[in-house]
Motif scaffolding. Structure first.
Motif, PDB file in Angstrom:
ATOM      1  N   ALA A  11      -9.139   0.099  -8.578  1.00  0.00           N
ATOM      2  CA  ALA A  11      -8.319   0.042  -7.358  1.00  0.00           C
ATOM      3  C   ALA A  11      -7.959  -1.409  -7.035  1.00  0.00           C
ATOM      4  CB  ALA A  11      -9.062   0.685  -6.193  1.00  0.00           C
ATOM      5  N   LEU A  12      -8.912  -2.292  -7.241  1.00  0.00           N
ATOM      6  CA  LEU A  12      -8.686  -3.708  -6.968  1.00  0.00           C
ATOM      7  C   LEU A  12      -7.659  -4.271  -7.953  1.00  0.00           C
ATOM      8  CD1 LEU A  12      -9.587  -6.125  -5.296  1.00  0.00           C
ATOM      9  CD2 LEU A  12     -11.400  -6.530  -6.954  1.00  0.00           C
ATOM     10  N   GLU A  13      -7.743  -3.809  -9.209  1.00  0.00           N
ATOM     11  CA  GLU A  13      -6.785  -4.267 -10.218  1.00  0.00           C
ATOM     12  C   GLU A  13      -5.371  -3.815  -9.836  1.00  0.00           C
ATOM     13  OE1 GLU A  13      -7.135  -4.342 -14.965  1.00  0.00           O
ATOM     14  OE2 GLU A  13      -8.909  -3.568 -13.933  1.00  0.00           O
ATOM     15  N   PHE A  14      -5.253  -2.576  -9.395  1.00  0.00           N
ATOM     16  CA  PHE A  14      -3.955  -2.071  -8.974  1.00  0.00           C
ATOM     17  C   PHE A  14      -3.438  -2.856  -7.775  1.00  0.00           C
ATOM     18  CE2 PHE A  14      -1.456   0.624  -6.084  1.00  0.00           C
ATOM     19  CZ  PHE A  14      -0.371   0.875  -6.901  1.00  0.00           C
ATOM     20  N   HIS A  15      -4.291  -2.995  -6.769  1.00  0.00           N
ATOM     21  CA  HIS A  15      -3.829  -3.587  -5.508  1.00  0.00           C
ATOM     22  C   HIS A  15      -3.540  -5.078  -5.654  1.00  0.00           C
ATOM     23  CE1 HIS A  15      -3.083  -3.939  -1.319  1.00  0.00           C
ATOM     24  NE2 HIS A  15      -4.138  -4.692  -1.081  1.00  0.00           N
ATOM     25  N   GLY A  16      -4.380  -5.793  -6.404  1.00  0.00           N
ATOM     26  CA  GLY A  16      -4.100  -7.198  -6.700  1.00  0.00           C
ATOM     27  C   GLY A  16      -4.966  -8.207  -5.959  1.00  0.00           C
ATOM     28  N   HIS A  17      -5.503  -7.836  -4.815  1.00  0.00           N
ATOM     29  CA  HIS A  17      -6.395  -8.742  -4.084  1.00  0.00           C
ATOM     30  C   HIS A  17      -7.410  -7.933  -3.289  1.00  0.00           C
ATOM     31  CE1 HIS A  17      -3.120  -8.498  -0.782  1.00  0.00           C
ATOM     32  NE2 HIS A  17      -4.126  -7.745  -0.387  1.00  0.00           N
ATOM     33  N   ARG A  18      -8.450  -8.632  -2.857  1.00  0.00           N
ATOM     34  CA  ARG A  18      -9.486  -7.993  -2.054  1.00  0.00           C
ATOM     35  C   ARG A  18      -9.145  -8.200  -0.585  1.00  0.00           C
ATOM     36  NH1 ARG A  18     -15.335  -8.787  -1.474  1.00  0.00           N
ATOM     37  NH2 ARG A  18     -16.168  -6.672  -1.249  1.00  0.00           N
ATOM     38  N   ARG A  27     -10.544   5.184   2.197  1.00  0.00           N
ATOM     39  CA  ARG A  27     -11.498   6.060   2.897  1.00  0.00           C
ATOM     40  C   ARG A  27     -10.777   7.084   3.763  1.00  0.00           C
ATOM     41  NH1 ARG A  27     -16.111   3.204   6.515  1.00  0.00           N
ATOM     42  NH2 ARG A  27     -16.868   4.953   7.779  1.00  0.00           N
ATOM     43  N   MET A  28      -9.688   6.667   4.409  1.00  0.00           N
ATOM     44  CA  MET A  28      -8.887   7.606   5.198  1.00  0.00           C
ATOM     45  C   MET A  28      -8.368   8.725   4.307  1.00  0.00           C
ATOM     46  SD  MET A  28      -5.301   6.999   7.278  1.00  0.00           S
ATOM     47  CE  MET A  28      -5.804   6.064   8.716  1.00  0.00           C
ATOM     48  N   LEU A  65      -4.304   4.625   0.210  1.00  0.00           N
ATOM     49  CA  LEU A  65      -3.912   6.042   0.327  1.00  0.00           C
ATOM     50  C   LEU A  65      -3.373   6.581  -0.996  1.00  0.00           C
ATOM     51  CD1 LEU A  65      -2.149   5.950   3.833  1.00  0.00           C
ATOM     52  CD2 LEU A  65      -4.347   7.022   3.303  1.00  0.00           C
ATOM     53  N   GLN A  66      -2.568   5.783  -1.683  1.00  0.00           N
ATOM     54  CA  GLN A  66      -2.060   6.212  -2.997  1.00  0.00           C
ATOM     55  C   GLN A  66      -3.211   6.410  -3.977  1.00  0.00           C
ATOM     56  OE1 GLN A  66       1.890   4.604  -4.627  1.00  0.00           O
ATOM     57  NE2 GLN A  66       1.122   2.791  -3.589  1.00  0.00           N
ATOM     58  N   ILE A  67      -4.134   5.413  -3.984  1.00  0.00           N
ATOM     59  CA  ILE A  67      -5.245   5.427  -4.933  1.00  0.00           C
ATOM     60  C   ILE A  67      -6.151   6.637  -4.690  1.00  0.00           C
ATOM     61  CG2 ILE A  67      -7.376   4.189  -5.572  1.00  0.00           C
ATOM     62  CD1 ILE A  67      -5.670   1.553  -4.903  1.00  0.00           C
ATOM     63  N   ALA A  68      -6.459   6.910  -3.433  1.00  0.00           N
ATOM     64  CA  ALA A  68      -7.381   8.003  -3.097  1.00  0.00           C
ATOM     65  C   ALA A  68      -6.779   9.373  -3.380  1.00  0.00           C
ATOM     66  CB  ALA A  68      -7.788   7.920  -1.631  1.00  0.00           C
ATOM     67  N   THR A  69      -5.534   9.562  -2.956  1.00  0.00           N
ATOM     68  CA  THR A  69      -4.979  10.919  -2.922  1.00  0.00           C
ATOM     69  C   THR A  69      -4.194  11.298  -4.163  1.00  0.00           C
ATOM     70  OG1 THR A  69      -2.907  10.197  -1.875  1.00  0.00           O
ATOM     71  CG2 THR A  69      -4.742  10.783  -0.402  1.00  0.00           C
TER      72      THR A  69
ATOM     73  N   PHE B  14      -4.620   6.436 -11.873  1.00  0.00           N
ATOM     74  CA  PHE B  14      -3.792   6.221 -10.681  1.00  0.00           C
ATOM     75  C   PHE B  14      -2.664   7.236 -10.628  1.00  0.00           C
ATOM     76  CE2 PHE B  14       0.054   4.403  -8.746  1.00  0.00           C
ATOM     77  CZ  PHE B  14      -0.409   4.236  -7.451  1.00  0.00           C
ATOM     78  N   HIS B  15      -1.947   7.358 -11.741  1.00  0.00           N
ATOM     79  CA  HIS B  15      -0.741   8.185 -11.736  1.00  0.00           C
ATOM     80  C   HIS B  15      -1.070   9.665 -11.611  1.00  0.00           C
ATOM     81  CE1 HIS B  15       3.379   9.181 -12.247  1.00  0.00           C
ATOM     82  NE2 HIS B  15       3.199   9.777 -13.409  1.00  0.00           N
ATOM     83  N   GLY B  16      -2.117  10.123 -12.282  1.00  0.00           N
ATOM     84  CA  GLY B  16      -2.558  11.509 -12.119  1.00  0.00           C
ATOM     85  C   GLY B  16      -2.260  12.437 -13.280  1.00  0.00           C
ATOM     86  N   HIS B  17      -1.245  12.125 -14.071  1.00  0.00           N
ATOM     87  CA  HIS B  17      -0.936  12.955 -15.240  1.00  0.00           C
ATOM     88  C   HIS B  17      -0.308  12.093 -16.337  1.00  0.00           C
ATOM     89  CE1 HIS B  17       3.091  13.681 -13.024  1.00  0.00           C
ATOM     90  NE2 HIS B  17       3.338  12.830 -13.995  1.00  0.00           N
TER      91      HIS B  17
END
Lengths: 200, 200
Positions: A11-18, A27-28, A65-69, B14-17
């Motif tokens: 998730a951190l790699e995707f987002h780019g920063h902490r 978490r939401m 939200l993208q990463i979680a869901t 991340f992408h899902g599929h």
């Protein structure tokens, strides 16, 4: 209840920063999925409508939200409402909808951390000392769920995705493909929106 | 030149599929970064404007673009133009802009694979037999860069992100925080857009 729901390493790699916001969104998203009883969406059928906008802080929540869901922007499962609010509505075709909003008291407490003093001075998250970032991230993890989120079932919420079509044709001006719903007519010929000059 | 630029393992999570489009977007993003001479963006200052829209196939390209470039939707670095076209403009504050478009001949060849026959029957990517997905994904990897992408430098392209502000206030109706640019006035009181009833 305190369910940290710590984002996976990638998730951190995707987002780019902490920063604290991506984990708050993650978490939401996880809590909303648990509330609705849905798994991470592989394909389609689950939508997230974040009430955030642009030109303000905390938008990083949306990457969480993208990463979680799995309701990613690329799969056209996420769309901002541009309300400038720290909330999101989650909609499952099969399980209905729920809205999660950050509580004002939580936002106030979060704003007191040194992390924000750096951000207000224009310092980018990746340039903020790790200890300063850690302090706020760890504090967020330690808060109980109901300190962060107000949960509001939305039994009347409905969403119909746009009709899907594979039809496309070539713009008569530039020769590039355009999907049918975006084709415009100009001088009797089909064109893409940029070549039409119509703006939309 | 054929630079496969295979997405990292977490990209699939991340992408899902598995599908050909996320990798097509990933490779486009990586090539655009190489063209402009930029690294993956940790914070801000690099923007991607995909010309895709909604209600049509191949939007998954945008997840590949987010993954490759770090210009994520959550960081407000990506925004669709809703042109329904298979192209994107990449803009670096320091290095300028370039547009990458999928070539019509490539799109035609891609459309001949069995993968699309499944998609046209409404079968979701994660339900399509792995061998059918593999066939098209491997074919894409084997194509040279210039079979896929038309590259167009955009020396005159400029983009000014919206002015950033930390100011917010509480909606006088619902009590939730609203960032300043989205506050509306109703009966002499500041309210959020949903409480205003104005629609936007």
């Amino acid at each position: 209840m305190t369910t940290q729901h710590i984002p996976p390493g990638w998730a951190l790699e995707f987002h780019g920063h902490r920063c604290p916001f991506m984990p708050i969104g993650y978490r939401m998203g996880r809590l909303a999925m648990e509330h609705l009883g849905v798994e991470r969406v592989k394909d389609h059928g689950f939508y997230v409508f974040p009430e955030l906008g642009e030109g303000h802080p905390m938008t990083c929540m949306m990457d969480g939200l993208q990463i979680a869901t799995g309701a990613t922007y690329g799969k056209v499962l996420m769309a901002k409402t541009f309300y400038g609010k720290l909330a999101a509505t989650f909609y499952s075709v099969h399980k209905g909808a729920v809205r999660f909003a950050l509580k004002p008291d939580f936002i106030d407490a979060l704003g007191g951390f040194e992390f924000f003093a750096y951000r207000r001075r224009g310092i980018e998250p990746s340039e903020i000392p790790a200890a300063v970032v850690d302090e706020v991230v760890q504090w967020v993890y330690a808060q109980p769920d109901d300190a962060l989120y107000r949960v509001e079932p939305k039994p009347d919420f409905h969403y119909s995705p746009p009709q899907h079509s594979f039809h496309k044709l070539k713009c008569s001006a530039c020769g590039e493909y355009v999907y049918e719903r975006y084709v415009r007519m100009k001088n009797g010929q089909p064109v893409c929106i940029p070549c039409s000059g119509y703006g939309q």
